[in-house]
Design an enzyme around this catalytic site. Structure first.
Site, mmCIF file in Angstrom:
data_model
loop_
_atom_site.group_PDB
_atom_site.id
_atom_site.type_symbol
_atom_site.label_atom_id
_atom_site.label_comp_id
_atom_site.label_asym_id
_atom_site.label_seq_id
_atom_site.Cartn_x
_atom_site.Cartn_y
_atom_site.Cartn_z
ATOM 1 N N CYS A 26 -5.315 0.326 4.799
ATOM 2 C CA CYS A 26 -6.218 -0.763 5.189
ATOM 3 C C CYS A 26 -5.450 -1.944 5.769
ATOM 4 O O CYS A 26 -5.893 -2.561 6.741
ATOM 5 C CB CYS A 26 -7.036 -1.222 3.984
ATOM 6 S SG CYS A 26 -8.127 0.043 3.312
ATOM 7 N N GLU A 67 -15.004 -4.053 1.815
ATOM 8 C CA GLU A 67 -13.693 -4.161 2.442
ATOM 9 C C GLU A 67 -13.665 -3.144 3.558
ATOM 10 O O GLU A 67 -13.633 -1.933 3.309
ATOM 11 C CB GLU A 67 -12.542 -3.910 1.470
ATOM 12 C CG GLU A 67 -11.198 -4.178 2.161
ATOM 13 C CD GLU A 67 -9.999 -3.635 1.427
ATOM 14 O OE1 GLU A 67 -9.347 -2.720 1.972
ATOM 15 O OE2 GLU A 67 -9.731 -4.109 0.308
#
Length: 477
Positions: free
Chosen positions: A278, A244
């Site tokens: 994120c 990720e």
């Protein structure tokens, strides 16, 4: 002052021959953590030691592994205050947010402890006298390389899913939050058999040395550039790679929404944790019909934020993780201004110690600017005015990243178009954050690969073996 120790082969304090790093408080620059830097030999020894206990942990009954993870969750919860304080000291996050990250990590550990024993394989329908089935198995040795921006929550997701499915883990926290990683590893290790979890510390060179080992899985949450290096290492060794990585998540504001409410959503998405999330909002496409009211309200929200050290009660905007990162954020803003954009709020480096940066609203942006196209990871809201929802949606989809996107609209048809057309792992309609427990998504393109969180992450850390059992001579058992 935190003094970090490594954990290799069940032994705390092992290694430390590669020197040390010092982490400084981003609020005032004072030193807060000393951590050893693992040598390449120590990294290799950690992987070798993990390999030595892998078979025994894999053979442990799933219910027993789940019970150990429940105990680990209890240990992390007991250390919650210490973990939150270390997170705030090392990367600046407001203390309440840091506590929320620890609570999220504990919840994730418990979720995986409940879900893992319920997983199973499936039976196949073959010949009458045979038995065919597919059984999940652990993959083996997992390297977990985790970020600094939400160090407990993210680490608990990767570590919990890997451990409860029967893998052993070599854990490398970010060099910006090593004490947080050390305290977390200490809590987890207290509930696990010796050697099942190892902790190594250091900078990028340690992560590179770990990724180059003979591993079964490399799981990384962090920048796209580092993720690509890790993917290349996995290709050389044959390790499965879960990533990720970076993102530049868009927010599309439709013409039919309340501009003041939309600005509240945008401020939350852009400025929470100083933009160091994120799935933070990194670029905004607002319909021309509501742009003026939206911008005025967004500027007011930015200027009203309470700025201060994360440890101070009431702080809404804490410092960035360090001055190096602040220079990156300010450099992108400065480049946009040189290219014709205009600052409506913030955008000026403050005097004084620490890595503070103001909540910044930049208007007059174009879709081709680096501030819009690239990841900023700071409290910056670049605003692009569009003439239609279709234009906003088209710009939002045009990105090298594919992590998440948010759309604010009162139109069900526009909402349906958004989730179908946006090429990202997560689409949020009318809320920049949120989602049901157990949700998971697959980042795309430059944002990574593989599932993060949810029951699907348990599958990512497992492999499946197909078995065919047939009686000798074609008879019956």
């Amino acid at each position: 002052m935190y003094t970090v120790a490594q954990l290799i082969g069940g032994v705390w304090g092992a290694g430390g021959e590669g020197g040390e790093l010092v982490v400084h408080d981003p609020a005032d620059g004072s030193p807060v953590t000393r951590t050893p830097v693992a040598t390449a030999d120590e990294v290799a020894k950690a992987v070798e030691a993990a390999r030595g206990v892998a078979a025994e942990w894999a053979a442990t009954a799933p219910a027993d592994r789940a019970a150990a993870l429940h105990r680990a969750a209890e240990a992390v919860e007991a250390a919650a205050d210490e973990l939150a304080e270390a997170t705030t000291a090392e990367m600046g996050k407001p203390l309440d947010d840091a506590r929320g990250g620890v609570a999220a990590g504990v919840g994730t550990l418990r979720q995986y402890a409940e879900l893992a024993p319920l997983r199973g394989g499936r039976t196949l329908h073959g010949a009458h006298g045979a038995l065919d089935f597919m059984a999940p198995e652990p993959r083996g040795v997992v390297a977990a390389i985790t970020p600094w921006n939400d160090p407990v929550a993210v680490s608990c997701g990767l570590l919990g899913a890997a451990l409860v499915t029967g893998n052993v883990v070599v854990y490398k926290p970010s060099e910006r939050t090593p004490a947080t990683g050390w305290l977390l590893a200490r809590a987890l290790d207290s509930a696990l058999p010796a050697g099942v979890l190892s902790l190594i510390t250091g900078g990028g060179e340690v992560g590179a040395a770990l990724a180059g080992q003979e591993l079964d899985v490399i799981a990384h949450v962090g920048s796209t550039a580092t993720g690509r290096v890790i993917a290349a290492a996995g290709a050389r060794t044959g390790a499965k790679v879960l990533l990720e990585n970076g993102g530049s998540d868009p927010l599309v504001v439709d013409a039919d929404v309340d501009p003041i409410w939309a600005a509240e959503q945008a401020a939350l998405g852009c400025f929470a944790n100083a933009g160091q999330i994120c799935v933070a909002v990194e670029r905004i496409y607002v319909h021309r019909d509501v742009a003026e009211g939206f911008l005025d309200a967004l500027v007011a929200r930015a200027e009203a934020l309470t700025v201060g050290p994360g440890r101070d009660p009431g702080t809404q905007l804490a410092p960035l993780v360090d001055r190096r990162h602040r220079d990156h954020v300010h450099g992108q803003v400065t480049a946009a201004l040189a290219d014709g954009a205009r600052v409506r709020a913030g955008g000026v480096l403050p005097d004084g110690p620490g890595a503070f940066y103001p909540a910044t609203v930049v208007e007059g942006c174009r879709h081709d600017m680096a501030l819009v196209r690239e990841e900023t990871f700071g409290p910056v809201a670049p605003v692009v005015v569009v003439d239609s929802f279709s234009e906003g949606l088209r710009c939002a989809a045009d990105s090298p990243y594919g992590l998440a996107a948010t759309v604010l609209t009162g139109s069900m048809s526009h909402a349906q178009r958004a989730w179908r057309e946006l090429p990202v792992g997560t689409v949020k309609i009318n809320s920049v954050f949120g989602g049901a427990p157990g949700g998971a998504a697959q980042p795309r393109r430059g944002s990574g690969q593989g599932f993060g969180y949810g029951p699907e992450l348990l599958d990512e850390f497992s492999t499946v073996k197909a078995v065919h059992l047939e009686a000798p001579g074609g008879g019956h058992w």
